[in-house]
Design an enzyme around this catalytic site. Structure first.
Site, PDB file in Angstrom:
ATOM      1  N   SER A 142       0.834  -1.195   0.000  1.00  0.00           N
ATOM      2  CA  SER A 142       0.000   0.000   0.000  1.00  0.00           C
ATOM      3  C   SER A 142       0.868   1.244   0.000  1.00  0.00           C
ATOM      4  CB  SER A 142      -0.858  -0.047   1.272  1.00  0.00           C
ATOM      5  OG  SER A 142      -1.403   1.216   1.536  1.00  0.00           O
ATOM      6  N   TYR A 154      -1.833  -0.774  10.643  1.00  0.00           N
ATOM      7  CA  TYR A 154      -2.143  -1.389   9.341  1.00  0.00           C
ATOM      8  C   TYR A 154      -0.954  -1.256   8.394  1.00  0.00           C
ATOM      9  CZ  TYR A 154      -3.597  -1.615   4.505  1.00  0.00           C
ATOM     10  OH  TYR A 154      -3.634  -1.909   3.162  1.00  0.00           O
ATOM     11  N   LYS A 177       2.106  -3.910   6.537  1.00  0.00           N
ATOM     12  CA  LYS A 177       2.542  -3.975   5.126  1.00  0.00           C
ATOM     13  C   LYS A 177       4.056  -3.827   5.043  1.00  0.00           C
ATOM     14  CE  LYS A 177      -1.491  -4.442   3.212  1.00  0.00           C
ATOM     15  NZ  LYS A 177      -1.853  -5.735   2.623  1.00  0.00           N
TER      16      LYS A 177
HETATM   17  P1  NAD Z   1     -11.117  -6.588   0.970  1.00  0.00           P
HETATM   18  O1  NAD Z   1     -11.344  -6.541   2.433  1.00  0.00           O
HETATM   19  O2  NAD Z   1     -12.238  -6.285   0.063  1.00  0.00           O
HETATM   20  O3  NAD Z   1     -10.512  -7.997   0.546  1.00  0.00           O
HETATM   21  C1  NAD Z   1      -9.677  -8.746   1.388  1.00  0.00           C
HETATM   22  C2  NAD Z   1     -10.194 -10.173   1.376  1.00  0.00           C
HETATM   23  O4  NAD Z   1      -9.343 -10.989   2.185  1.00  0.00           O
HETATM   24  C3  NAD Z   1     -11.608 -10.300   1.925  1.00  0.00           C
HETATM   25  O5  NAD Z   1     -12.385 -11.047   1.019  1.00  0.00           O
HETATM   26  C4  NAD Z   1     -11.421 -11.049   3.245  1.00  0.00           C
HETATM   27  O6  NAD Z   1     -12.533 -11.851   3.564  1.00  0.00           O
HETATM   28  C5  NAD Z   1     -10.173 -11.847   2.962  1.00  0.00           C
HETATM   29  N1  NAD Z   1      -9.369 -12.203   4.143  1.00  0.00           N
HETATM   30  C6  NAD Z   1      -8.893 -11.364   5.104  1.00  0.00           C
HETATM   31  N2  NAD Z   1      -8.181 -12.058   6.000  1.00  0.00           N
HETATM   32  C7  NAD Z   1      -8.183 -13.360   5.610  1.00  0.00           C
HETATM   33  C8  NAD Z   1      -7.615 -14.554   6.122  1.00  0.00           C
HETATM   34  N3  NAD Z   1      -6.887 -14.553   7.248  1.00  0.00           N
HETATM   35  N4  NAD Z   1      -7.823 -15.711   5.444  1.00  0.00           N
HETATM   36  C9  NAD Z   1      -8.564 -15.727   4.313  1.00  0.00           C
HETATM   37  N5  NAD Z   1      -9.129 -14.635   3.789  1.00  0.00           N
HETATM   38  C10 NAD Z   1      -8.940 -13.452   4.424  1.00  0.00           C
HETATM   39  O7  NAD Z   1      -9.871  -5.611   0.672  1.00  0.00           O
HETATM   40  P2  NAD Z   1      -9.320  -5.065  -0.710  1.00  0.00           P
HETATM   41  O8  NAD Z   1      -9.626  -3.627  -0.780  1.00  0.00           O
HETATM   42  O9  NAD Z   1      -9.730  -5.959  -1.806  1.00  0.00           O
HETATM   43  O10 NAD Z   1      -7.766  -5.192  -0.430  1.00  0.00           O
HETATM   44  C11 NAD Z   1      -7.020  -6.321  -0.868  1.00  0.00           C
HETATM   45  C12 NAD Z   1      -5.588  -6.162  -0.399  1.00  0.00           C
HETATM   46  O11 NAD Z   1      -5.052  -4.937  -0.918  1.00  0.00           O
HETATM   47  C13 NAD Z   1      -5.442  -6.078   1.113  1.00  0.00           C
HETATM   48  O12 NAD Z   1      -4.258  -6.768   1.481  1.00  0.00           O
HETATM   49  C14 NAD Z   1      -5.282  -4.591   1.381  1.00  0.00           C
HETATM   50  O13 NAD Z   1      -4.540  -4.338   2.537  1.00  0.00           O
HETATM   51  C15 NAD Z   1      -4.525  -4.150   0.137  1.00  0.00           C
HETATM   52  N6  NAD Z   1      -4.733  -2.741  -0.192  1.00  0.00           N
HETATM   53  C16 NAD Z   1      -5.997  -2.245  -0.341  1.00  0.00           C
HETATM   54  C17 NAD Z   1      -6.201  -0.909  -0.629  1.00  0.00           C
HETATM   55  C18 NAD Z   1      -7.588  -0.328  -0.726  1.00  0.00           C
HETATM   56  O14 NAD Z   1      -7.745   0.892  -0.590  1.00  0.00           O
HETATM   57  N7  NAD Z   1      -8.622  -1.128  -0.962  1.00  0.00           N
HETATM   58  C19 NAD Z   1      -5.094  -0.066  -0.821  1.00  0.00           C
HETATM   59  C20 NAD Z   1      -3.813  -0.602  -0.674  1.00  0.00           C
HETATM   60  C21 NAD Z   1      -3.643  -1.954  -0.371  1.00  0.00           C
HETATM   61  C1  WQD Z   2      -9.043   9.773   0.937  1.00  0.00           C
HETATM   62  C2  WQD Z   2      -9.149  11.273   1.195  1.00  0.00           C
HETATM   63  C3  WQD Z   2      -9.343  11.821   3.528  1.00  0.00           C
HETATM   64  C4  WQD Z   2     -13.260   9.921   4.057  1.00  0.00           C
HETATM   65  C5  WQD Z   2      -6.494   4.691   3.048  1.00  0.00           C
HETATM   66  C6  WQD Z   2      -5.324   3.851   3.491  1.00  0.00           C
HETATM   67  C7  WQD Z   2      -4.590   3.311   2.294  1.00  0.00           C
HETATM   68  C8  WQD Z   2      -5.549   2.573   1.378  1.00  0.00           C
HETATM   69  C9  WQD Z   2      -6.674   3.473   0.985  1.00  0.00           C
HETATM   70  C10 WQD Z   2      -5.681   0.313   2.236  1.00  0.00           C
HETATM   71  C11 WQD Z   2      -8.316  11.754   2.381  1.00  0.00           C
HETATM   72  C12 WQD Z   2     -10.591  12.205   2.789  1.00  0.00           C
HETATM   73  C13 WQD Z   2     -12.067  10.398   3.554  1.00  0.00           C
HETATM   74  C14 WQD Z   2     -14.270  10.856   4.437  1.00  0.00           C
HETATM   75  C15 WQD Z   2     -12.813  12.643   3.745  1.00  0.00           C
HETATM   76  N1  WQD Z   2      -6.175   1.440   1.987  1.00  0.00           N
HETATM   77  N2  WQD Z   2     -11.848  11.711   3.392  1.00  0.00           N
HETATM   78  N3  WQD Z   2     -13.989  12.191   4.245  1.00  0.00           N
HETATM   79  O1  WQD Z   2      -6.766   7.692   3.825  1.00  0.00           O
HETATM   80  O2  WQD Z   2      -5.927   8.118   1.467  1.00  0.00           O
HETATM   81  O3  WQD Z   2      -5.981   5.824   2.335  1.00  0.00           O
HETATM   82  O4  WQD Z   2      -7.323   3.933   2.182  1.00  0.00           O
HETATM   83  O5  WQD Z   2      -4.585  -0.047   2.057  1.00  0.00           O
HETATM   84  O6  WQD Z   2      -3.603   2.439   2.739  1.00  0.00           O
HETATM   85  O7  WQD Z   2      -4.454   4.637   4.267  1.00  0.00           O
HETATM   86  O8  WQD Z   2      -8.093   6.911   1.814  1.00  0.00           O
HETATM   87  O9  WQD Z   2     -10.467   7.038   1.132  1.00  0.00           O
HETATM   88  O10 WQD Z   2      -9.908   7.130   3.587  1.00  0.00           O
HETATM   89  O11 WQD Z   2      -9.324   9.086   2.154  1.00  0.00           O
HETATM   90  O12 WQD Z   2     -12.617  13.857   3.603  1.00  0.00           O
HETATM   91  O13 WQD Z   2     -15.350  10.506   4.919  1.00  0.00           O
HETATM   92  O14 WQD Z   2     -10.504  11.581   1.527  1.00  0.00           O
HETATM   93  O15 WQD Z   2      -9.021  12.768   4.503  1.00  0.00           O
HETATM   94  O16 WQD Z   2      -7.847  13.029   2.081  1.00  0.00           O
HETATM   95  P1  WQD Z   2      -6.655   7.245   2.446  1.00  0.00           P
HETATM   96  P2  WQD Z   2      -9.538   7.477   2.196  1.00  0.00           P
END
Ligand code: NAD
Ligand code: WQD
Length: 339
Positions: free
Chosen positions: A126, A150, A154
């Site tokens: 991330s 979190y 990572k």
């Molecule tokens: P999500 O929660 O939709 O998907 C994650 C999936 O993993 C879910 O289906 C959950 O049930 C499953 N899971 C969690 N723990 C598990 C375990 N111990 N065993 C089996 N299954 C398990 O999340 P996402 O948005 O699809 O994110 C996928 C990956 O990408 C995650 O690792 C997340 O940290 C990373 N990521 C997401 C974002 C974002 O903003 N969505 C940004 C950066 C990184």
């Molecule tokens: C985006 C922008 C907030 C909600 C996080 C994790 C990152 C990744 C994505 C998993 C920011 C603003 C948000 C609201 C707002 N996830 N905001 N009102 O914080 O950039 O990233 O999610 O890996 O690792 O850190 O994403 O969508 O929460 O926020 O004003 O109700 O929107 O302040 O500027 P963020 P976000």
């Protein structure tokens, strides 16, 4: 040659969209997911969108015996590892759960992969590993720094993978650092399904636009940005999914250890998002400017030149398209998969 891929967390938001793209490219898929944060219905949708079938196991990746049984039964060539917990605010209150699930789960997975000599893996990292030290646009070589559990999970997993690659030249590892994935599959039948109140901006905005929530709270209007609100690199989830297909092709050639940003390289403010979504839905979206959210940074967007040069991948969808697809998913499935 990579033919059969194990996708952990394949029922989730990014995993499900990646499954669609991989199946469309002809890969065979085995999905493992405990469905703690997703629904079996997403797997049904993937199969109907692609007219392909998936082999699904509802297991927790921390269950080593069950994972070994799957590797015993299936011939897995590579793993894409999405499974993990991802809510930043929750991780502050439940750090043990986050370290246990994300770090211990990954160690169990890697042990099983090693045992079965499957040493090709793509890991979902991330942009949050950069914290607030990196200058924009953020290069992969920027210093990593973070204080929230979190993001620290990572960072720890990244370091573990770097050490693993150093210890044994047979490992091929791609670490992908996602910026802010939004949007949904163009069919409107696959999308982000946060349980309860959304913590990310986009699902919050679409739920206000649809009348399910009252107003968007804009966290901070005093950042040093063009309109005072936070700036992020929003990327369409389908573009992100295609980045994984490119990364699999890289793995197949033997990547050793590579790290890539997956973003668009463009920054959009919170007010840009609200304005763009208003244009898509055709009516104003109520919002209120409030205090900054603790732990947020002002600006984050990627330098995407490395992924372009080495993965031959770049994001194609613009913000309008991201908002249109998010809105279509919201309208067709206002209650997500569980309606
Ligand atoms: P999500 O929660 O939709 O998907 C994650 C999936 O993993 C879910 O289906 C959950 O049930 C499953 N899971 C969690 N723990 C598990 C375990 N111990 N065993 C089996 N299954 C398990 O999340 P996402 O948005 O699809 O994110 C996928 C990956 O990408 C995650 O690792 C997340 O940290 C990373 N990521 C997401 C974002 C974002 O903003 N969505 C940004 C950066 C990184
Ligand atoms: C985006 C922008 C907030 C909600 C996080 C994790 C990152 C990744 C994505 C998993 C920011 C603003 C948000 C609201 C707002 N996830 N905001 N009102 O914080 O950039 O990233 O999610 O890996 O690792 O850190 O994403 O969508 O929460 O926020 O004003 O109700 O929107 O302040 O500027 P963020 P976000």
């Amino acid at each position: 040659m990579i033919k059969k891929i194990l996708v952990t967390g394949g029922a989730g938001f990014i995993g499900s969209h990646t499954c669609v793209e991989l199946l469309n490219q002809g890969y065979e898929l085995v999905v493992v997911d405990n469905l703690q944060h997703s629904s079996f219905k997403s797997l049904e949708v993937i199969q109907s969108l692609t007219s392909r079938s998936i082999c699904f196991y509802q297991i927790d990746i921390r269950d080593q015996d069950q994972l070994e049984a799957i590797f015993e039964h299936e011939h897995i060539d590579a793993v894409i590892h999405f499974a993990g917990l991802k809510v930043v605010s929750e991780s502050i209150y439940a750090p043990l759960e986050y370290y246990e699930n994300n770090v211990s789960g990954t160690i169990t997975l890697l042990e099983v992969m090693k045992k079965f000599a499957c040493k090709n893996i793509i890991f979902s990292s991330s942009a949050s590993v950069y914290g607030d030290l990196a200058a924009v646009p953020i290069l992969e070589s920027a210093p990593r720094s973070t204080t929230v559990p979190y993001a620290r999970t990572k960072l720890i997993i990244e370091d573990l993978l770097i050490d693993l690659a150093r210890s044994d030249a047979k490992w091929n590892i791609v670490i992908l650092r996602y910026f802010n994935p939004i949007g949904a599959h163009p069919s409107g039948d696959l999308g982000e399904d946060p349980k309860g109140l959304p913590t990310n901006l986009l699902p919050y905005v679409t739920q206000v636009a649809s009348g399910q929530l009252k107003e968007v709270q804009v966290f901070g209007a005093d950042y040093k940005t063009k309109d005072g609100t936070g700036v992020r690199d929003y990327i369409h989830v389908v573009d992100l999914a295609r980045g994984h297909v490119a990364a699999i092709q890289k793995l197949a050639k033997g990547s050793r250890l590579s790290i890539y940003n997956l973003g668009t390289g463009k920054g959009s403010s919170v007010l840009d998002i609200i304005t763009e979504m208003e244009a898509v839905v055709g009516h104003p979206i109520a919002y209120q400017l409030v205090e900054r959210r603790a732990g947020d940074i002002a600006v984050s967007y990627a330098d995407v030149s490395k992924a372009k040069a080495e993965l031959h991948w770049q994001a194609n969808f613009d913000l309008r398209r991201m908002c249109e697809d998010s809105w279509r998913w919201q309208c067709r499935h206002p209650l997500g998969f569980e309606e």
